[in-house]
Design a protein around this motif. Sequence first.
Motif, mmCIF file in Angstrom:
data_model
loop_
_atom_site.group_PDB
_atom_site.id
_atom_site.type_symbol
_atom_site.label_atom_id
_atom_site.label_comp_id
_atom_site.label_asym_id
_atom_site.label_seq_id
_atom_site.Cartn_x
_atom_site.Cartn_y
_atom_site.Cartn_z
ATOM 1 N N ALA A 1 42.753 10.477 -7.026
ATOM 2 C CA ALA A 1 41.385 11.093 -6.724
ATOM 3 C C ALA A 1 40.895 10.119 -5.574
ATOM 4 O O ALA A 1 39.753 11.215 -4.463
ATOM 5 N N TYR B 1 38.488 16.529 -8.626
ATOM 6 C CA TYR B 1 38.780 17.530 -9.995
ATOM 7 C C TYR B 1 38.365 18.201 -10.189
ATOM 8 O O TYR B 1 40.103 19.327 -10.159
ATOM 9 N N GLY C 1 45.189 8.546 -13.383
ATOM 10 C CA GLY C 1 44.892 9.271 -13.138
ATOM 11 C C GLY C 1 45.409 9.637 -11.946
ATOM 12 O O GLY C 1 45.007 9.999 -10.066
#
Length: 333
Positions: free
Chosen positions: A30, A51, A71
């Motif tokens: 991200a 997200y 992540g």
Amino acid sequence: MPKSERQKLKTLYVAKYFLDYSDENHPITAGDIADYLSTEYGITAERRSIYRDIATLRDEFGLEIVGTKGGRYRLLSRQFHLDDLRLLAECVHAAKFISAAKAKELVETIGELCSRYQAEQLQQEVFLPDRVKTTQRGTLNIISTIRAAMVERQDGKPHTPQKISFKYLKYDLDHIPAQIEKHNGQLYKVSPFQMLINEGNYYLLAFDDKSQELRTYRIDRMKDVNFIDEAREGEEAFTEIDMKTYVQRVFSMFNGERCRVTMCFSKELLDTAVERFGTGADTFYISASENQFTVSTDVSISNQFFGWICGLGDLVKILSPVDVVERFKAYLA
């Protein structure tokens, strides 16, 4: 574009980043996406909003985005698999009628369907030693012109297939590697019927106005191709030939007088004979002995044909007609 308008397109920009920079071997985070949005589009985005964008792309638009520990996300599937794109790239590079520069350009276009890392692989993976590529530019435009002349509907309206004219090129010892115009730039006038590929070269099968017969032309040797406002001729001659048999039997043996020939082969060459002469209604395979068979078919008699026979050594023999046998003896002498 105003910043507010770019903000509305944020999800699309996130999708673009996945398509450009992620595949099964290149995960992104991200944070990577946030930096991209800020640098490229001046969009400030919190990780939670990214997200949500990823979830939207996965759940609503079907992008196969898989998250891993830490992540990190990977885009696993696309419209085309990498192996499919590899095959397309290899076909482009293998085509002799496409210049090296145009091949590179087309593979770059194919690369837009995968990640940038995979696109680099497409450019690096194909190596074809001794591949002689055409030096003629604009071959793809010539192909488009020929197709337009042959279509029966154009812009949604009926279209009568028409003739084309062109100049034909050839190599000359004084001009290598360039080509010069054949017959001092004589204009060829033909009715195009079929385009086909053989051994990496693109050919046009057309009915020639002058000789009133079907002839084959290398498309990458055609120059100044133009429409002629005349309806196509030679339909009867074209419908009489079987394309599969024509390609198998004639392509490496063209420019010769056609006649029916009977040959005797060793049975171990059955696959070779069928691949060369096909299985058309006018081709006959007959067992001659335990180890031999005969083939009777129409062949274009030329040095190319005799050379092919020589390549098979004593495993093949021309039986008839007598004049072809004598011509083959003269060729051997």
